[in-house]
Design a protein around this motif. Structure first.
Motif, PDB file in Angstrom:
ATOM      1  N   UNK A   1       0.834  -1.204   0.000  1.00 54.11           N
ATOM      2  CA  UNK A   1       0.000   0.000   0.000  1.00 54.11           C
ATOM      3  C   UNK A   1       0.868   1.252   0.000  1.00 54.11           C
ATOM      4  N   UNK A   2       1.883   1.240   0.870  1.00 49.56           N
ATOM      5  CA  UNK A   2       2.681   2.458   1.081  1.00 49.56           C
ATOM      6  C   UNK A   2       3.417   2.909  -0.169  1.00 49.56           C
ATOM      7  N   UNK A   3       3.609   2.017  -1.126  1.00 45.80           N
ATOM      8  CA  UNK A   3       4.332   2.459  -2.326  1.00 45.80           C
ATOM      9  C   UNK A   3       3.428   2.662  -3.546  1.00 45.80           C
ATOM     10  N   UNK A   4       2.124   2.505  -3.380  1.00 40.50           N
ATOM     11  CA  UNK A   4       1.212   2.676  -4.520  1.00 40.50           C
ATOM     12  C   UNK A   4       1.076   4.149  -4.904  1.00 40.50           C
ATOM     13  N   UNK A   5       1.324   4.501  -6.162  1.00 38.43           N
ATOM     14  CA  UNK A   5       1.192   5.918  -6.547  1.00 38.43           C
ATOM     15  C   UNK A   5      -0.262   6.390  -6.618  1.00 38.43           C
ATOM     16  N   UNK A   6      -1.210   5.468  -6.776  1.00 35.19           N
ATOM     17  CA  UNK A   6      -2.619   5.879  -6.840  1.00 35.19           C
ATOM     18  C   UNK A   6      -3.308   5.820  -5.480  1.00 35.19           C
ATOM     19  N   UNK A   7      -2.504   5.799  -4.417  1.00 37.58           N
ATOM     20  CA  UNK A   7      -3.038   5.890  -3.056  1.00 37.58           C
ATOM     21  C   UNK A   7      -2.552   7.174  -2.410  1.00 37.58           C
ATOM     22  N   UNK A   8      -3.466   7.875  -1.753  1.00 41.32           N
ATOM     23  CA  UNK A   8      -3.075   9.007  -0.912  1.00 41.32           C
ATOM     24  C   UNK A   8      -3.178   8.527   0.532  1.00 41.32           C
ATOM     25  N   UNK A   9      -2.035   8.307   1.183  1.00 36.14           N
ATOM     26  CA  UNK A   9      -2.061   7.750   2.544  1.00 36.14           C
ATOM     27  C   UNK A   9      -1.874   8.823   3.607  1.00 36.14           C
ATOM     28  N   UNK A  10      -2.668   8.770   4.657  1.00 38.04           N
ATOM     29  CA  UNK A  10      -2.508   9.675   5.802  1.00 38.04           C
ATOM     30  C   UNK A  10      -2.442   8.852   7.086  1.00 38.04           C
ATOM     31  N   UNK A  11      -1.696   9.337   8.080  1.00 42.05           N
ATOM     32  CA  UNK A  11      -1.447   8.555   9.301  1.00 42.05           C
ATOM     33  C   UNK A  11      -2.502   8.752  10.394  1.00 42.05           C
ATOM     34  N   UNK A  12      -3.752   8.411  10.104  1.00 40.34           N
ATOM     35  CA  UNK A  12      -4.854   8.508  11.070  1.00 40.34           C
ATOM     36  C   UNK A  12      -4.879   9.867  11.774  1.00 40.34           C
ATOM     37  N   UNK A  13      -5.085  10.906  10.970  1.00 38.47           N
ATOM     38  CA  UNK A  13      -5.097  12.271  11.516  1.00 38.47           C
ATOM     39  C   UNK A  13      -6.504  12.856  11.524  1.00 38.47           C
ATOM     40  N   UNK A  14      -7.527  11.976  11.467  1.00 39.40           N
ATOM     41  CA  UNK A  14      -8.915  12.446  11.401  1.00 39.40           C
ATOM     42  C   UNK A  14      -9.258  13.542  12.389  1.00 39.40           C
ATOM     43  N   UNK A  15      -8.822  13.383  13.639  1.00 42.94           N
ATOM     44  CA  UNK A  15      -9.145  14.389  14.661  1.00 42.94           C
ATOM     45  C   UNK A  15      -7.887  15.074  15.181  1.00 42.94           C
ATOM     46  N   UNK A  16      -6.782  14.944  14.423  1.00 45.31           N
ATOM     47  CA  UNK A  16      -5.482  15.380  14.945  1.00 45.31           C
ATOM     48  C   UNK A  16      -5.231  16.876  14.774  1.00 45.31           C
ATOM     49  N   UNK A  17      -6.096  17.680  15.390  1.00 51.04           N
ATOM     50  CA  UNK A  17      -5.843  19.118  15.397  1.00 51.04           C
ATOM     51  C   UNK A  17      -5.788  19.601  16.845  1.00 51.04           C
ATOM     52  N   UNK A  18      -5.066  20.675  17.041  1.00 49.69           N
ATOM     53  CA  UNK A  18      -4.926  21.265  18.374  1.00 49.69           C
ATOM     54  C   UNK A  18      -6.297  21.520  18.985  1.00 49.69           C
ATOM     55  N   UNK A  19      -7.194  22.118  18.184  1.00 47.47           N
ATOM     56  CA  UNK A  19      -8.498  22.524  18.681  1.00 47.47           C
ATOM     57  C   UNK A  19      -9.353  21.324  19.090  1.00 47.47           C
ATOM     58  N   UNK A  20      -9.395  20.314  18.217  1.00 44.84           N
ATOM     59  CA  UNK A  20     -10.293  19.188  18.451  1.00 44.84           C
ATOM     60  C   UNK A  20      -9.766  18.262  19.533  1.00 44.84           C
ATOM     61  N   UNK A  21      -8.456  18.045  19.543  1.00 43.05           N
ATOM     62  CA  UNK A  21      -7.909  17.185  20.589  1.00 43.05           C
ATOM     63  C   UNK A  21      -8.122  17.815  21.968  1.00 43.05           C
ATOM     64  N   UNK A  22      -8.062  19.137  22.040  1.00 43.93           N
ATOM     65  CA  UNK A  22      -8.329  19.810  23.317  1.00 43.93           C
ATOM     66  C   UNK A  22      -9.788  19.588  23.727  1.00 43.93           C
ATOM     67  N   UNK A  23     -10.691  19.675  22.768  1.00 41.68           N
ATOM     68  CA  UNK A  23     -12.117  19.475  23.061  1.00 41.68           C
ATOM     69  C   UNK A  23     -12.389  18.021  23.451  1.00 41.68           C
ATOM     70  N   UNK A  24     -11.679  17.096  22.818  1.00 48.03           N
ATOM     71  CA  UNK A  24     -11.859  15.679  23.138  1.00 48.03           C
ATOM     72  C   UNK A  24     -11.365  15.381  24.554  1.00 48.03           C
ATOM     73  N   UNK A  25     -10.208  15.954  24.904  1.00 53.20           N
ATOM     74  CA  UNK A  25      -9.672  15.760  26.246  1.00 53.20           C
ATOM     75  C   UNK A  25     -10.613  16.317  27.309  1.00 53.20           C
ATOM     76  N   UNK A  26     -11.158  17.478  27.034  1.00 52.18           N
ATOM     77  CA  UNK A  26     -12.068  18.106  27.998  1.00 52.18           C
ATOM     78  C   UNK A  26     -13.318  17.247  28.191  1.00 52.18           C
ATOM     79  N   UNK A  27     -13.829  16.677  27.091  1.00 51.31           N
ATOM     80  CA  UNK A  27     -15.036  15.846  27.189  1.00 51.31           C
ATOM     81  C   UNK A  27     -14.736  14.524  27.909  1.00 51.31           C
TER      82      UNK A  27
END
Lengths: 313, 313
Positions: free
Chosen positions: B266-292
């Motif tokens: 998978x990691x070497x396929x040119x027709x794949x756009x791979x991301x490292x599970x960053x769905x909620x990986x923002x400063x703002x959202x992770x702070x809100x998740x921690x608070x909840x």
């Protein structure tokens, strides 16, 4: 006899269609002067695709020229005043590329705020598995976005940002009837009011350096600057300095001064998302642009009004 | 006495807030068994952040446990049935991350259709200047998009696609009251009706392999598959084969089976756009998740109802 010259690099489909109209292909504007004079004299239509300056000198090499049909919405490479003075109609290919350019702008804003480039690299390289998660990125929804230039493309961009719950601000020559979107009469004021700014003005002398050092400074250390318009609109030296010093958080540029040559300082900046002027570079849109370019050529050469003229002759 | 254990890797802010509640940090679930029994016996709340399976065995090491507060909306790593049987409330952090995940899905669809990864590389490497433009990409606006799972995140995704003039189709356990969006009662039928598909169902056994070889085949050679849900939802072996053989045009994956280890094919396929599970990986959202997460812990330990429970105890 050659009535049409097609300057630039066209797809096979467009090349075939132009050849079907009797057009002779010419790789670049530079080759114009080396054509025999009797060939040049017979030319009435020019299909133009390129960013090299097309001025009165080139037009004078084609004394029978009646129409320059530009491939692209931006015609800042063409000296329209010189064309008008010579009775030459200039046409472009507006609207058919609005969706593509707006899609790109929104994609660039998401990709820059969410750090797509380092994230993709972390998976490709195996760093994700070996070194763990990357630093957190930034949330895109809810950001206040300023659109510099609320023409047809700017409006398509702003409309796409609405369901992202973005507060929309804009600068334009005059306020538009867009309820809920806030007008600013000055680019610096716009930059101060927003988190991120998307540049969507036309190119040319009127907007040269419009995104000045002051605008970049006003955008500030949390701001992201996106440009899908023309490299000339931004004071690139000021932007490089601001990116290098972290006085702006990031930029995403599809257009550059002197492109396709990109300042090497820009090309290595980690807080820049660089794209190679792909605003309208899709199979679907380029086909629509080619078709509109040819319709303009055909109309003027048949003595009809151009479909999408940019000057009045 | 330690009433709360915090398992996983937290930001400095979250760590400080958890410590302020008296929580003791534990790097991973594996370390649980090595804690002294008297410490374990006093634990009533567990802040959990991770994807390692948390089953009845682990729960039995904490006989006084009353609440497992998961950091994240997806709680497929936690054996909820085992928790319920032991009278343990399980909570998650829904809704606060919907925007981030939806932003990511739309960004991935644009970036994949418009070829962001090779385009950025062409500028970085100087290839744009040296070798010219890349092959044309594909238009994103106007594509027919199928959303697999029209829960809260799926609806946020679909809403963002409306101004892109996308025709929206969806599969869900039951039709929703979403005028203009077309319901399909089967994932294969959904895949047949659309150009691209975005996977937005919950993880767990119910959706294991839901995107089967048949679904991928039905999506077809022009289709793009986006997954922001869980790696388990896709038959990854079938997807790799389809991508390698061009039976699907492309994929964009934020989640993988066995992540952070990604199948090297998978990691070497040119027709794949791979991301490292960053769905909620923002400063703002992770702070809100921690608070909840902390609000859920506090509520249950104070004898109140959990804010966002996933089981009824």
């Amino acid at each position: 006899m050659t009535r049409i010259l097609a300057i630039g690099s066209y797809t096979d489909t467009d090349s075939a269609a132009l050849a079907g109209m009797g057009a002779q292909a010419l790789p670049s504007l530079d080759a114009l002067a080396s054509l025999p004079q009797d060939l040049r004299s017979g030319v009435e239509g020019l299909a133009y695709k390129g960013h090299a300056a097309l001025g009165g000198d080139s037009m004078d090499l084609l004394p029978g020229l009646r129409v320059i049909a530009n491939f692209g919405v931006g015609y800042d490479a063409i000296d329209v005043e010189a064309a008008t003075a010579r009775g030459i109609v200039v046409t472009n290919t507006p609207d058919v590329l609005n969706d593509d350019v707006a899609d790109l702008a929104v994609g660039m804003l998401i990709a820059q705020n969410r750090g797509f480039e380092p994230a993709m690299a972390a998976v490709r390289s195996g760093d994700w598995s070996a070194k763990g998660d990357l630093p957190l990125a930034r949330k895109m929804s809810g950001r206040r976005v300023g659109v510099l230039g609320l023409g047809r493309i700017g409006q398509e961009i702003a409309a796409r940002l609405v369901p992202f719950k973005c507060e929309i601000h804009y600068w334009s020559r005059s306020p538009k009837s867009t309820p809920g979107w806030t007008f600013h009469d000055d680019p610096v004021a716009l930059a101060r009011a927003v988190d991120d700014m998307i540049v969507a003005v036309v190119g040319g002398p009127e907007t040269e350096g419009l995104v000045s050092a002051q605008v970049i400074e006003a955008l500030g250390t949390d701001g992201v600057l996106v440009n899908i318009a023309r490299g000339s609109v931004i004071d690139e030296a000021a932007l490089i300095e601001a990116l290098e010093q972290g006085r702006i958080r990031g930029a995403a540029l599809d257009v550059f001064r002197g492109e396709p040559h990109v300042d090497p300082r820009l090309a290595r900046l980690p807080n820049l998302l660089p794209l190679p002027h792909i605003g309208s570079a899709t199979v679907e849109t380029r086909a629509a642009m080619g078709a509109l370019q040819r319709r303009n050529l055909q109309a003027v050469l048949a003595g009809d009004a151009a479909v999408t003229p940019v000057n009045a002759v």
